[in-house]
Design a protein around this motif. Structure first.
Motif, PDB file in Angstrom:
ATOM      1  N   GLU A   1      -9.017 -30.137   9.415  1.00 48.55           N
ATOM      2  CA  GLU A   1      -9.970 -30.024   8.450  1.00 48.55           C
ATOM      3  C   GLU A   1     -10.537 -28.490   8.017  1.00 48.55           C
ATOM      4  N   ALA A   2     -10.482 -27.666   9.270  1.00 50.79           N
ATOM      5  CA  ALA A   2     -10.859 -26.268   9.084  1.00 50.79           C
ATOM      6  C   ALA A   2      -9.772 -25.474   8.354  1.00 50.79           C
ATOM      7  N   ILE A   3      -8.496 -25.814   8.547  1.00 47.03           N
ATOM      8  CA  ILE A   3      -7.521 -25.223   8.062  1.00 47.03           C
ATOM      9  C   ILE A   3      -7.246 -25.521   6.540  1.00 47.03           C
ATOM     10  N   LEU A   4      -7.542 -26.697   6.290  1.00 42.93           N
ATOM     11  CA  LEU A   4      -7.495 -27.319   4.734  1.00 42.93           C
ATOM     12  C   LEU A   4      -8.811 -26.488   3.969  1.00 42.93           C
ATOM     13  N   GLU A   5     -10.059 -26.444   4.721  1.00 48.65           N
ATOM     14  CA  GLU A   5     -11.048 -25.836   3.962  1.00 48.65           C
ATOM     15  C   GLU A   5     -10.926 -24.291   3.833  1.00 48.65           C
ATOM     16  N   ARG A   6     -10.033 -23.784   4.521  1.00 48.70           N
ATOM     17  CA  ARG A   6      -9.696 -22.301   4.399  1.00 48.70           C
ATOM     18  C   ARG A   6      -8.683 -22.260   3.146  1.00 48.70           C
ATOM     19  N   LEU A   7      -7.681 -22.892   3.259  1.00 50.65           N
ATOM     20  CA  LEU A   7      -6.588 -22.786   2.323  1.00 50.65           C
ATOM     21  C   LEU A   7      -7.231 -23.387   0.857  1.00 50.65           C
ATOM     22  N   ARG A   8      -8.174 -24.484   0.868  1.00 51.65           N
ATOM     23  CA  ARG A   8      -8.877 -24.547  -0.384  1.00 51.65           C
ATOM     24  C   ARG A   8      -9.622 -23.364  -0.765  1.00 51.65           C
TER      25      ARG A   8
ATOM     26  N   HIS B   1      -2.427 -35.487   3.112  1.00 53.78           N
ATOM     27  CA  HIS B   1      -3.310 -34.805   2.310  1.00 53.78           C
ATOM     28  C   HIS B   1      -2.968 -34.675   0.759  1.00 53.78           C
ATOM     29  N   MET B   2      -2.449 -35.840   0.286  1.00 53.60           N
ATOM     30  CA  MET B   2      -1.711 -35.770  -1.015  1.00 53.60           C
ATOM     31  C   MET B   2      -2.930 -35.649  -2.010  1.00 53.60           C
ATOM     32  N   ASN B   3      -4.059 -36.132  -1.840  1.00 58.26           N
ATOM     33  CA  ASN B   3      -4.964 -35.788  -2.686  1.00 58.26           C
ATOM     34  C   ASN B   3      -5.434 -34.363  -2.836  1.00 58.26           C
ATOM     35  N   THR B   4      -5.224 -33.546  -2.065  1.00 58.27           N
ATOM     36  CA  THR B   4      -5.427 -32.250  -1.974  1.00 58.27           C
ATOM     37  C   THR B   4      -4.187 -31.561  -2.536  1.00 58.27           C
ATOM     38  N   LEU B   5      -3.063 -32.016  -1.907  1.00 59.40           N
ATOM     39  CA  LEU B   5      -1.817 -31.186  -2.308  1.00 59.40           C
ATOM     40  C   LEU B   5      -1.314 -31.376  -3.918  1.00 59.40           C
ATOM     41  N   LEU B   6      -1.441 -32.486  -4.510  1.00 62.42           N
ATOM     42  CA  LEU B   6      -0.665 -32.837  -5.590  1.00 62.42           C
ATOM     43  C   LEU B   6      -1.588 -32.022  -6.642  1.00 62.42           C
ATOM     44  N   PRO B   7      -2.838 -32.076  -6.863  1.00 62.75           N
ATOM     45  CA  PRO B   7      -3.544 -31.246  -7.975  1.00 62.75           C
ATOM     46  C   PRO B   7      -3.382 -30.046  -7.870  1.00 62.75           C
ATOM     47  N   ALA B   8      -3.190 -29.701  -6.570  1.00 66.46           N
ATOM     48  CA  ALA B   8      -3.243 -27.998  -6.343  1.00 66.46           C
ATOM     49  C   ALA B   8      -1.779 -27.703  -6.795  1.00 66.46           C
TER      50      ALA B   8
ATOM     51  N   THR C   1      -1.481  -9.066   5.323  1.00 68.33           N
ATOM     52  CA  THR C   1      -0.494  -9.467   6.094  1.00 68.33           C
ATOM     53  C   THR C   1      -0.881 -10.328   7.165  1.00 68.33           C
ATOM     54  N   ALA C   2      -2.248 -10.774   7.527  1.00 68.26           N
ATOM     55  CA  ALA C   2      -2.664 -11.741   8.394  1.00 68.26           C
ATOM     56  C   ALA C   2      -2.518 -13.059   7.662  1.00 68.26           C
ATOM     57  N   MET C   3      -2.732 -12.895   6.402  1.00 71.88           N
ATOM     58  CA  MET C   3      -2.727 -14.192   5.631  1.00 71.88           C
ATOM     59  C   MET C   3      -1.291 -14.709   5.675  1.00 71.88           C
ATOM     60  N   ALA C   4      -0.372 -14.014   5.346  1.00 68.79           N
ATOM     61  CA  ALA C   4       0.715 -14.218   5.526  1.00 68.79           C
ATOM     62  C   ALA C   4       1.320 -14.664   6.697  1.00 68.79           C
ATOM     63  N   PHE C   5       1.170 -14.257   7.702  1.00 66.36           N
ATOM     64  CA  PHE C   5       1.509 -14.716   9.013  1.00 66.36           C
ATOM     65  C   PHE C   5       0.854 -15.774   9.186  1.00 66.36           C
ATOM     66  N   PHE C   6      -0.415 -16.178   8.957  1.00 72.38           N
ATOM     67  CA  PHE C   6      -1.124 -17.553   9.151  1.00 72.38           C
ATOM     68  C   PHE C   6      -0.486 -18.518   8.259  1.00 72.38           C
ATOM     69  N   THR C   7      -0.035 -18.092   7.300  1.00 72.50           N
ATOM     70  CA  THR C   7       0.886 -19.200   6.136  1.00 72.50           C
ATOM     71  C   THR C   7       1.982 -19.522   6.859  1.00 72.50           C
TER      72      THR C   7
ATOM     73  N   LEU D   1       1.373 -22.097  -0.626  1.00 76.68           N
ATOM     74  CA  LEU D   1       2.337 -22.232   0.416  1.00 76.68           C
ATOM     75  C   LEU D   1       2.008 -22.638   1.875  1.00 76.68           C
ATOM     76  N   GLY D   2       0.716 -22.161   2.017  1.00 69.89           N
ATOM     77  CA  GLY D   2       0.225 -22.642   3.531  1.00 69.89           C
ATOM     78  C   GLY D   2      -0.117 -24.389   3.369  1.00 69.89           C
ATOM     79  N   LEU D   3      -0.809 -24.900   2.264  1.00 70.54           N
ATOM     80  CA  LEU D   3      -0.992 -26.124   1.728  1.00 70.54           C
ATOM     81  C   LEU D   3       0.215 -26.935   2.001  1.00 70.54           C
ATOM     82  N   GLY D   4       1.346 -26.479   1.248  1.00 73.88           N
ATOM     83  CA  GLY D   4       2.775 -27.124   1.457  1.00 73.88           C
ATOM     84  C   GLY D   4       3.162 -27.355   2.952  1.00 73.88           C
ATOM     85  N   HIS D   5       2.965 -26.332   3.836  1.00 69.24           N
ATOM     86  CA  HIS D   5       3.666 -26.421   5.005  1.00 69.24           C
ATOM     87  C   HIS D   5       2.801 -27.352   5.938  1.00 69.24           C
ATOM     88  N   LEU D   6       1.450 -27.395   5.685  1.00 67.08           N
ATOM     89  CA  LEU D   6       0.522 -28.274   6.328  1.00 67.08           C
ATOM     90  C   LEU D   6       0.754 -29.600   5.992  1.00 67.08           C
TER      91      LEU D   6
END
Length: 711
Positions: A388-395, A425-432, A367-373, A411-416
């Motif tokens: 950077e901290a948010i990206l590290e968590r999403l990775r 953050h294309m280098n992180t987003l597109l491969p995912a 539930t917390a993950m969904a709210f965070f996203t 979903l969180g990566l797309g929102h961010l």
């Protein structure tokens, strides 16, 4: 003297009250503020107003002043005559208050109206002055009130009894809550009234809500405390003005209620999609999930979040929240609605979410993950942490073995990456995103397709790169067994063609052109998809392809989609064969695969398409082996249980046989040259196939406006 018919309980309580009154008169310093009690011998009916005047509820706005003598402390009392320390002698008399409490609990059910009212008023004043001495009697007093309140008349008698409860809760909020919670399951009308009375008292409602929050989390109360606390919160928060008492722990309470809904949805006590109770219905809510939803609605509405409630209702968010398989979707909708209409709580929610992300409890963590996203859609909220901290968590979530966690991370990566004007953050987003297209979980694939579409709608979208990357990945999704995936994949292709239209018209975008030609047969056949969304998405995408590649087939595409017109489909096939002769074998090979589809409409559509492609193809475009294979498969399809499929297969088999016959006709060089001059590359003139109307035809939306089918 009491009348002959007076209840024994009333006599006992009145005597105790008079004893307390006498002790008050003997010790004026211990009296609570208010006029002194008269001691004349009166009839019971006349004595009640006097007792009521002594203990009349004080104004809620009154604040104790410094000239009021505080209650004496045992450690500070010293006898003036002897000059040595003596044990403190309470002006109430030894055990008088405890006796009054015990007798009140024992006689409350037997006491008559006069005795109950008088003693309740006296006891409430006593409790306000010396209530901290009654720890062991709170449960008995609350049970007595629960038994007596339903029989009391509206007005002063009932208000007097309810004031006793408020006075108890002022010093013993936890004990009062623990005593009331067991009576909230199953729903009890008297307990509900006591909860509402506590909610209206601004001196105690905050303390009671805090105790209910702890009970909701399972920290205090009986074993079923969280369920009972949910119902109690629903009663209290529904009272106007009570939500203001949650200041300081509003985000904590909201998250606790949403987590409780997750636990109810996952347990056997709550069905997957129960009916959500609304206040307009008579009677109490029939399920704990419904009561939790009502408590959540009251919490949001009382804080000015009526638009959040409305958005959730319109999007079906409440029903998703109580579903075992859709709860997290409901949480995402709730977070999105709060980002749009209740952003004043986002910082507090974000701060409360961070420790829950590592919780060992699955319901609380997910539930917390969904709210965070969902909150990552808010730019001010994302600034509370370093990106950077948010990206590290999403990775890290992307590498989790649980598909649900990977879905939320995607979903969180797309929102961010996409919630601002430019793509980051294309280098992180597109491969995912590209990697998620091969996942087996529908939510992951859907999230990836949706994020890729949003990426294409951004300025300076990488159309060429996406065309190259999607060419091997997108065509299999056009035939995916999941309806939502098919529709989304077809829509993504249409968006890609629309963004690359300018390059296609100039002869550029070779990867995109190849992708379109590789997908045109599935798109034509998906016009007959049993899924309405997939069929409409295919129509839209084919129209985009016709515009981008200058086919001039917009009218034909619409006619085939809405009326299954053989003439329109024949013109489409003629265009494809004449424009892309080298792709005709590929078109026939792709269509041949759909002859084995488990869906009758697709088998018939494939048979019809083969007939028209064979009719317009020349003998030099199709190999002998391919024609024999097509003829064999169409022959097997003539025994199909669906009569329309068998009939279409028979007509198309005749077209393939005619093409084979022309291909095998012996002729000399001069005759072949003459045949090419007379008939072109298509061989001798062949009669066009004639197909019967399809019984699988979609009902056209045009029929709703009074239009009939063409021809």
């Amino acid at each position: 003297m009491w009348g002959r018919g007076a209840p024994v309980g009333a006599l006992t309580l009145a005597a105790l009250a008079e004893g307390i009154q006498t002790r008050w008169q003997q010790s004026p310093a211990a009296l609570p503020p208010g006029p002194q009690m008269e001691t004349q011998e009166l009839e019971p009916q006349a004595r009640v107003p006097t007792l009521a005047s002594v203990a009349e509820p004080k104004n809620a706005a009154t604040v104790p002043t410094t000239d009021r003598e505080p209650c004496p402390s045992p450690s500070a009392q010293e006898s003036p005559s002897e000059g040595v320390h003596q044990p403190y002698q309470s002006p109430w008399g030894e055990g008088a208050l405890a006796d009054l409490a015990l007798y009140t609990a024992a006689c409350m059910e037997e006491a008559g109206l006069c005795g109950t009212q008088a003693t309740a008023l006296t006891l409430s004043s006593a409790l306000e002055a010396q209530g901290e001495r009654l720890e062991s009697q709170v449960h008995a007093l609350v049970c007595g009130l629960l038994a007596q309140v339903p029989s009391l008349a509206e007005g002063q008698p009932r208000r007097a009894a309810l004031r006793v409860l408020s006075a108890l809760a002022l010093e013993h909020a936890r004990d009062v809550v623990c005593a009331l919670l067991p009576r909230s399951l199953p729903p009890d009308r008297a307990a509900a009234e006591l909860w509402r009375s506590l909610s209206r008292n601004q001196r105690v409602n905050g303390q009671v809500l805090v105790q209910l929050l702890w009970a909701l989390k399972g920290a205090v109360g009986p074993e079923q405390g969280p369920l009972a606390a949910t119902r109690a919160l629903g009663e209290m928060l529904a009272v106007s003005g009570c939500v203001g008492a949650t200041r300081g722990f509003y985000p904590h309470l909201l998250l606790a209620l949403v987590t409780q809904l997750h636990e109810l949805a996952r347990s056997a006590r709550s069905p997957d999609t129960p009916k959500v109770w609304v206040p307009s219905q008579k009677g109490p809510p029939h399920s704990h999930a419904s009561c939790a939803v009502e408590a959540l609605k009251a919490l949001l509405t009382g804080d000015g979040g009526r638009m959040v409630v409305t958005c959730m209702e319109q999007a079906g968010g409440w029903r998703r929240l109580v579903g075992a398989h859709t709860h997290l979707e409901g949480v995402l909708l709730l977070a999105s609605a709060m980002v749009a209409h209740a952003d004043h709580h986002l910082r507090g929610l974000f701060a409360d979410l961070l420790p829950r992300l590592r919780s060992a409890d699955d319901a609380q963590r997910l539930t917390a993950m969904a709210f965070f996203t969902g909150l990552l859609q808010s730019q001010p909220t994302t600034r509370l942490l370093r990106e950077e901290a948010i990206l590290e968590r999403l990775r890290a979530w992307q590498g989790d073995p649980e598909p649900t966690v990977r879905w939320l991370g995607l979903l969180g990566l797309g929102h961010l990456a996409l919630n601002r004007g430019k793509v980051r953050h294309m280098n992180t987003l597109l491969p995912a995103l590209l990697g998620a297209l091969g996942e087996g979980d529908t939510r992951l694939v859907g999230a990836a397709l949706g994020a890729l579409r949003r990426l294409l709608l951004r300025p300076r979208a990488p159309v060429r790169l996406l065309s190259t990357e999607l060419r091997p990945r997108l065509p299999p999704l056009l035939d995916d067994a999941r309806e939502t995936v098919r529709a989304s994949a077809v829509g993504l292709l249409g968006t890609l063609v629309r963004r690359g239209r300018a390059g296609l018209r100039l002869g550029l975008r070779r990867p995109l052109r190849k992708l379109v030609l590789q997908s045109v047969v599935p798109l034509l056949l998906r016009l007959h998809d049993p899924s309405r969304d997939a069929a409409e998405s295919s129509e839209w995408t084919l129209a985009r392809c016709s515009q981008a590649l200058r086919w001039g087939l917009l009218e034909e595409v619409v006619t085939v989609a809405h009326y299954d017109s053989p003439e329109a489909l024949s013109r489409v096939c003629h265009c494809l064969v004449s424009r892309y002769p080298s792709h005709v074998p590929s078109f026939l090979n792709q269509t041949q695969g759909y002859l084995r589809s488990p869906q009758g409409p697709l088998r018939r559509a494939a048979a019809v398409l083969i007939g028209f492609l064979a009719h317009h193809a020349s003998t030099t475009q199709v190999s002998q082996d391919l024609l024999e294979s097509l003829f064999q498969d169409l022959g097997q399809l003539q025994s199909d249980p669906e009569l329309a499929v068998a009939t279409a297969a028979q007509v198309s088999a005749q077209q393939v046989a005619l093409l084979v016959q022309v291909q095998n006709r012996p002729r000399g060089p001069r005759l072949a040259h003459l045949a090419r001059r007379l008939t072109g590359h298509c061989g001798p003139k062949r009669a066009p196939p004639i197909f019967l109307d399809s019984p699988f035809q979609h009902r056209s939306h045009a029929d709703h406006w009074g239009f009939s089918s063409p021809g």
